[in-house]
Design a protein around this motif. Structure first.
Motif: not given
Length: 526
Positions: A440-450
């Motif tokens: 992840m980075s500050h540029e990420s717009t969608s995140m997969f969480v486990e």
């Protein structure tokens, strides 16, 4: 027949307890019967005849007028001798694991009883309970009851435990809250219950409720019963199950109505007055996670996942987000002992379904966070141990720090758990690290969480609930500084046959009763 030595010892030493149990006692009973001198020990407080071939309780049992505990479990008794009910001081009565078929109405004479255990017999019906002012525990599990014990109008002011598991009871009465005001533990598992009365939710003191193994007609409730805690089950019962009081039922319908409103598209006016978490139901184009239970079962068998969309970090807000995740690992995750959170940039994950499995340390391979080259699990473990020892000596400390303090969680394991993408590339190695590839980075717009755990599925859900709440409360730049919105997409966990194991967030997840300024909206498929 001579006096049994155990009886002689109790008499000579004026003891108040006697225990006659096991194969040697059973042999004596089969050869010569129970020693009748036993019933001359009128000062006995406790009589324990257990795990023998005893088939009959002698009438002389009535002579033991000072008995407070009568333990006759694990024998071959077929009849309940009514002379037991004349024992004026009896508090504990245990006739479990026998072959008794019926219990007399005269049981109601025993006002001093605090505990009744008739479990694992052949009982087909119980007498009506009238007045048991001291009764705390009733266990009639694993019998042949087809109807609930008649407790209507009963005086049971102190009953806390009622166990009726493993019978053939078809209905639960609606009057229980009135008859059992202090009920804490209620076990109705493995019966033939189809409908749960809404009044059950009015048992104010109830802490543990077991309804598993019943063929409930409400399939959503049946899933809750199997997967969730008592509080979540009772909340559902309160909102959705029928009551015998028509007015109460109308109120319940009103509540259902408000619940349905919650499931409809959100009015912006509502969103402007609180933090909003919008949960979108699972869709066909959303990747699911296949769990290889035969591989992860022995090391880390539980996983839940979701997707968070429409992120808009700045460098500063992303730093706060990473700090929040670290804090959760130390608090709700109990330093990763209970569960581990991993976040990935969704756009960096290969399209398609993911697989949660386990591999031998020398086979698992990934590029760990902060590293530039791939390591096997074995190499990474050894590298981290070496770094930890060097750092500890440099800082002159006795403890590990950072990621190194989690190494013991995998020490000696024959396989390491991992999450891999559709190209078989490992993107997560819990509880140690993620892959640099999906960082992840500050540029990420969608995140997969486990979230994974060796403890329980419930632990995973508790942690992910907390993670989503904290992410919501952090807010995203560009959102109103007063209230924030978080868009969450459900993700399914399936087995190797494609059968659904779990979905998160389900209707029972993300319930934030203590957060009055947070509203959760569950949106239909687009």
């Amino acid at each position: 027949m001579g006096v049994w030595p155990e009886v002689t010892t109790v008499k000579n030493e004026n003891r108040h307890e006697i225990k006659l149990s096991g194969a040697s006692i059973s042999k004596r009973i089969s050869e010569e019967g129970l020693d009748n001198n036993l019933f001359q020990l009128t000062n006995l407080n406790l009589l324990n005849i257990s795990d023998t071939c005893l088939t009959i309780i002698p009438d002389d049992i009535k002579r033991l007028v000072n008995l407070q505990s009568l333990l006759l479990f694990g024998n071959k008794l077929q009849d309940f001798n009514e002379n037991i009910t004349s024992l004026p001081k009896l508090k504990v009565l245990d006739l479990s694991r026998n072959e008794i078929k019926s219990i007399p109405d005269s049981l109601n004479k025993m006002k001093e009883l605090t505990s009744i255990n008739f479990s694992s017999n052949q009982i087909e019906a119980m007498p009506k309970f009238v007045d048991f002012p001291n009764l705390i525990i009733v266990d009639v599990s694993n019998n042949k009851l087809t109807e609930f014990i008649d407790l209507e109008g009963s005086n049971l002011p102190h009953l806390t435990d009622l166990k009726l598991k493993g019978n053939a009871i078809e209905t639960i009465p609606s009057y229980l809250p009135q008859s059992l005001p202090l009920l804490k533990n209620y076990d109705m598992g493995d019966n033939k219950i189809k409908v749960i009365p809404g009044e059950l939710a009015n048992l104010q003191k109830l802490k543990e409720l077991n309804l598993k193994g019943n063929k409930l007609t409400d399939k959503r409730l049946m899933k809750l019963v199997d997967q969730c805690r008592t509080k979540q089950v009772l909340d559902y019962v309160r909102e959705h199950c029928p009551t015998s009081d028509p007015q109460a039922q109308m109120k319940g319908k009103g509540k259902k109505g408000s619940k349905k409103q919650e499931d409809t598209p959100i009015e912006e006016a509502v969103c402007d007055l609180c933090h909003s978490m919008k949960i979108l139901y699972v869709e066909d184009n959303i990747p699911n996670v296949q769990i290889i239970e035969s591989h992860v079962g022995a090391v880390r068998p539980f996983i839940v996942c979701c997707i968070v969309n429409d992120l808009n970090f700045t460098e500063a807000s992303f730093k706060k987000f990473i700090q929040m995740q670290t804090k959760l690992h130390d608090t709700v995750c109990e330093k990763r002992n209970v569960a581990t959170i991993a976040t990935h940039d969704l756009k960096k994950i290969a399209p398609g379904n993911l697989t949660y499995t386990a591999k031998p340390p020398n086979v698992l391979k990934l590029v760990p966070l902060g590293r530039s080259k791939p390591f096997t699990g074995e190499q990474l473990f050894q590298q981290l141990v070496a770094e930890a020892d060097a750092l500890r000596k440099e800082k002159k400390r006795n403890v590990y720090s950072g990621i190194h303090k989690y190494l013991y969680l995998l020490e000696g394991k024959p396989k390491y758990p991992c999450l891999q993408d559709s190209n078989k590339q490992v993107i997560s190695f819990p509880p140690i690290t993620n892959s640099e590839v999906t960082k992840m980075s500050h540029e990420s717009t969608s995140m997969f969480v486990e979230v994974t755990s060796h403890a329980s599925l419930g632990a995973c859900k508790t942690v992910l609930d907390k993670f989503l709440l904290e992410t919501l409360l952090l807010g995203q730049p560009g959102q109103d500084q007063g209230y924030h919105t978080l868009n969450v997409q459900q993700v399914k966990i399936v087995d190797t046959e494609g059968n659904l194991k779990s979905v998160y967030p389900s209707r029972t997840d993300c319930v934030y009763e203590d957060a009055a300024n947070v509203k959760v909206f569950r949106l239909p498929k687009k």
